[in-house]
Design an enzyme around this catalytic site. Structure first.
Site, mmCIF file in Angstrom:
data_model
loop_
_atom_site.group_PDB
_atom_site.id
_atom_site.type_symbol
_atom_site.label_atom_id
_atom_site.label_comp_id
_atom_site.label_asym_id
_atom_site.label_seq_id
_atom_site.Cartn_x
_atom_site.Cartn_y
_atom_site.Cartn_z
ATOM 1 N N GLU A 210 -12.348 -23.803 -12.680
ATOM 2 C CA GLU A 210 -11.521 -25.008 -12.414
ATOM 3 C C GLU A 210 -11.324 -24.597 -10.912
ATOM 4 O O GLU A 210 -12.329 -25.705 -10.272
ATOM 5 C CB GLU A 210 -10.632 -24.665 -12.291
ATOM 6 N N ASP A 211 -12.447 -23.429 -10.329
ATOM 7 C CA ASP A 211 -12.054 -23.226 -8.758
ATOM 8 C C ASP A 211 -13.727 -22.969 -8.366
ATOM 9 O O ASP A 211 -14.379 -23.150 -7.248
ATOM 10 C CB ASP A 211 -11.400 -22.281 -8.262
#
Length: 733
Positions: free
Chosen positions: A85-86
């Protein structure tokens, strides 16, 4: 990353590695080290709001899970849970580096991380459903998510006040109850206390200070009880471990709020736990404890013989002591103590000989399997969320089937809940119940220890009124699921009747409508099939007169092509006489009370057969029947297009509720006389309310179930023969 910061993180992993060495192989630890290094590179340059390098968060999550002794794949996924996600990392890359199992866990946790709960009421039901169904595939996904939430709660102070309150609320409403449902009480308690402190900081500080002040005195008393018990257990020659525990702050707060108690009245703030090596020794210790101090009646619970739904097992008892303070004692084995603290996570510390895992894990999987059934029956995400909430963190009662099987149900569960717990088909066909061999209503609330038998009939179906008293998510979802299908069929049937009525007024039976007109109508209204359109007509979402006009003429719907005056002229052909005069064509819709959920009767006027009535087309409810002089007629007079003429059709098997008001002399036994008289007239009393008016007279209001006006007139005539009756009227509104 600066050299000092890098040194700190490296040292942090070495601390984690020492934890892992206690239960994992060197090869496992090497794989976890590679995952840490990969995550550190992927998150390079990112920082938490605490000012720490971002890798500190995955490392903290992994450290929490290491305390639970989870497997190597879960540890790797914990260290990598934010990389997809990051960072620029992909699921395929993680799979290539660490295997499909780790990649699947990371991917599932990533999807959970994207879920946001906006408010307590809304809770983003659709996302909650996705979360629970994802967890149903692998319990480890929720373990990582709970550890992630715990570390975020520990660092909550760095966020704004609004964010702190929002995250604290969703923690108390969603994550802490799930942790409890999985039997992870140690983690649950910390989540609850952290959420309590963030959401109600003043209450937290006041209660914390009050407990600190009371702690010294109570601790001394508990110490005296502990010394006495140690002496008696030693005399009995038992091997044991005796520890004291203090009720966590949020639990004390909940008990004070729910039971309206002061802190001094919460006597189980401190309790003693006796941990034994075998189940047999637990019961022997119980005998010693009860011979030392007298037990409090009705406070003994055997959760060893009958475990809680989350797998928790222990003996609970409360004791009178000579020190003026009751004492709560828990007795369990070492394995039970581990499961009580870690729940499903105890699977990795303790393996059953048959490889089936801990009891908590088995119960959690059973609950998650039940969620899949709820998902199939729930019509929408909000309904699914409502059903799951009933099952999160319930107090329980334990009841028996006629064959001796034990079922755990939430407190307040009824015979219908029991029927659905046995099987959905049993619930759908239940007509009555026997509790301890006595016939009881289906709404009867069950108590622990009862033996329940369900009586079924093939022709019986769920009734909408059951939704008012069932408490389990499974029962609620199954009843709603059934009623929706019934609703659908009944709405289609009513829509067909309404449309055929309008077509007959236009002189064109349904069979003579050109097929191209039907196809054009379906395209115009974006309907897949004629049944979909009929359902909308039956539920009042479309006017039958507009649909009929279009079917006959093949032109666009009247509501879209005609001016308002033209629509009124079209409606005049079918409007009730009281609206358009005596010359209007008039073919009433016949009703008899057995049409089901899409024909209902106004509670404002309680129409019964024999009353002059009208039908009001209500969006979503179908046709609602009102008496001619109902006040609602004035309210709806400005909507002539919504009214239909209706007439009663004979139906001897239907009963209709009606209210009567009986003024009587206030004498002993008069209510029983009235009730007996009504019963003799073949009439059921749905409810009764009685109020003393002036000390001499009383007013009794009955809701009766009658066949028609003639039946009601006979009942009222018979009641007037009772000497104490002064006046009888039929209530309206």
């Amino acid at each position: 990353m600066s050299a000092p910061a890098q040194a700190v993180q490296t040292g942090g992993f070495e601390t984690l590695a020492r934890q892992l060495a206690a239960y994992l192989t060197p090869d496992d630890i090497a794989a976890i080290r590679r995952a840490y290094a990969y995550g550190e590179r992927a998150h390079s340059g990112q920082q938490r709001q605490t000012g720490e390098p971002y890798i500190a968060h995955p490392l903290a999550v992994a450290t929490i899970l290491a305390d639970l002794h989870v497997d190597a794949a879960t540890m790797c996924a914990a260290l990598l849970h934010d990389v997809i996600e990051d960072t620029t990392a992909t699921s395929a890359e993680v799979s290539e580096q660490f295997g499909e199992e780790v990649a699947a866990l990371v991917d599932a946790v990533t999807k959970l991380t994207q879920i946001r709960f906006e408010t307590r009421e809304q809770a983003q039901a659709a996302n909650f459903r996705k979360m629970m169904l994802a967890v149903a595939g692998d319990l480890r996904v929720m373990l990582i998510k709970l550890a992630d939430r715990l570390h975020n709660m520990r660092t909550l102070r760095h966020l704004s006040a609004d964010k702190r309150r929002r995250i604290a609320r969703e923690t108390l409403d969603i994550y802490a109850p799930i942790a409890a449902r999985f039997g992870m009480h140690t983690l649950c308690k910390e989540l609850e206390d952290l959420g309590f402190a963030a959401l109600y900081p003043l209450r937290y500080r006041v209660l914390d200070e009050a407990l600190r002040r009371a702690r010294g005195n109570r601790h001394d008393l508990v110490g005296k009880i502990e010394t006495t018990l140690r002496h008696r257990l030693d005399e009995a020659g038992l091997q044991y471990r005796l520890v004291s525990r203090e009720k966590h702050l949020y639990s004390v707060y909940q008990k004070m709020r729910e039971d309206h108690l002061s802190l001094s009245e919460v006597y189980d703030v401190y309790a003693l736990r006796v941990v034994m090596d075998t189940v047999d020794a637990c019961y022997r210790a119980l005998g010693v404890v009860h011979n030392t101090f007298k037990p409090v009646p009705q406070r003994f619970k055997d959760y060893i013989a009958i475990p809680k739904t989350n797998g928790y097992q222990s003996l609970h008892t409360a004791l009178f002591t000579p020190y003026g303070v009751p004492a709560e004692i828990q007795i369990r084995t070492e394995e039970m103590d581990l499961v009580a603290n870690d729940g499903v996570a105890a699977h990795w510390r303790y393996k059953n000989p048959d490889g089936s895992g801990s009891r908590a894990e088995q119960r959690a999987r059973e609950w998650l399997h039940g969620l899949l059934e709820l998902q199939r029956n729930a019509g929408d995400p909000q309904e699914f969320l409502d059903s799951v909430k009933w099952d999160l963190f319930p107090d329980e009662v334990y009841v028996f089937t006629p064959r001796g099987q034990i079922l755990a149900l939430p407190t307040g569960a009824t015979a219908v809940d029991f029927a659905y717990a046995v099987h959905s088909d049993i619930g759908n066909r239940c007509v009555a119940a026997r509790v301890n061999r006595r016939l009881v209503p289906l709404s009867t609330v069950l108590e622990s220890g009862a033996t329940v038998e369900i009586i079924t009939a093939r022709t019986t179906t769920p009734h909408p009124s059951w939704l008012s008293f069932v408490v389990t998510g499974k029962a609620r979802a199954a009843i709603r699921h059934f009623l929706k299908h019934v609703d659908h069929a009944q709405a289609i049937a009513l829509g067909r009747r309404l449309l055929e009525l309008e077509l007959s007024r236009l002189g064109t039976p349904m069979a003579q409508v050109p097929e191209q007109n039907v196809a054009g109508l379906l395209r115009e209204f974006s309907a897949k099939a004629m049944d979909d359109l009929l359902e909308e007509v039956g539920l009042g979402k479309r006017l039958a007169v507009v649909v009929a006009t279009h079917l006959v003429s093949g032109t666009p719907p009247a509501t879209e092509r005609r001016p308002r005056s033209g629509l009124r002229r079209a409606l005049a052909r079918v409007a009730p006489r009281w609206l358009v005069g005596k010359d209007a064509r008039h073919t009433p819709l016949a009703i008899k009370g057995t049409e089901g959920l899409v024909v209902s009767y106004g509670k404002c006027c309680r129409p019964i057969p024999g009353d002059p009535v009208r039908g009001y087309v209500s969006v979503g409810r179908g046709v609602v029947i009102h008496v001619d002089d109902c006040p609602s007629a004035k309210d709806f007079a400005k909507q002539p297009d919504k009214w239909l003429d209706v007439e009663w059709q004979p139906a001897s098997d239907s009963r209709f509720p009606v209210d009567i008001r009986v003024e009587i002399e206030d004498q002993r036994g008069q209510l029983a006389t009235l009730a007996a008289t009504i019963s003799d007239m073949d009439c059921n009393i749905a409810s009764v309310q009685i109020a003393n008016r002036d000390g001499i007279h009383a007013v009794a209001t009955f809701t009766l179930e009658v066949r028609d006006r003639v039946h009601l007139a006979r009942i009222m005539k018979r009641l007037r023969t009772i000497k104490s009756v002064r006046r009888i009227i039929r209530k309206r509104g």
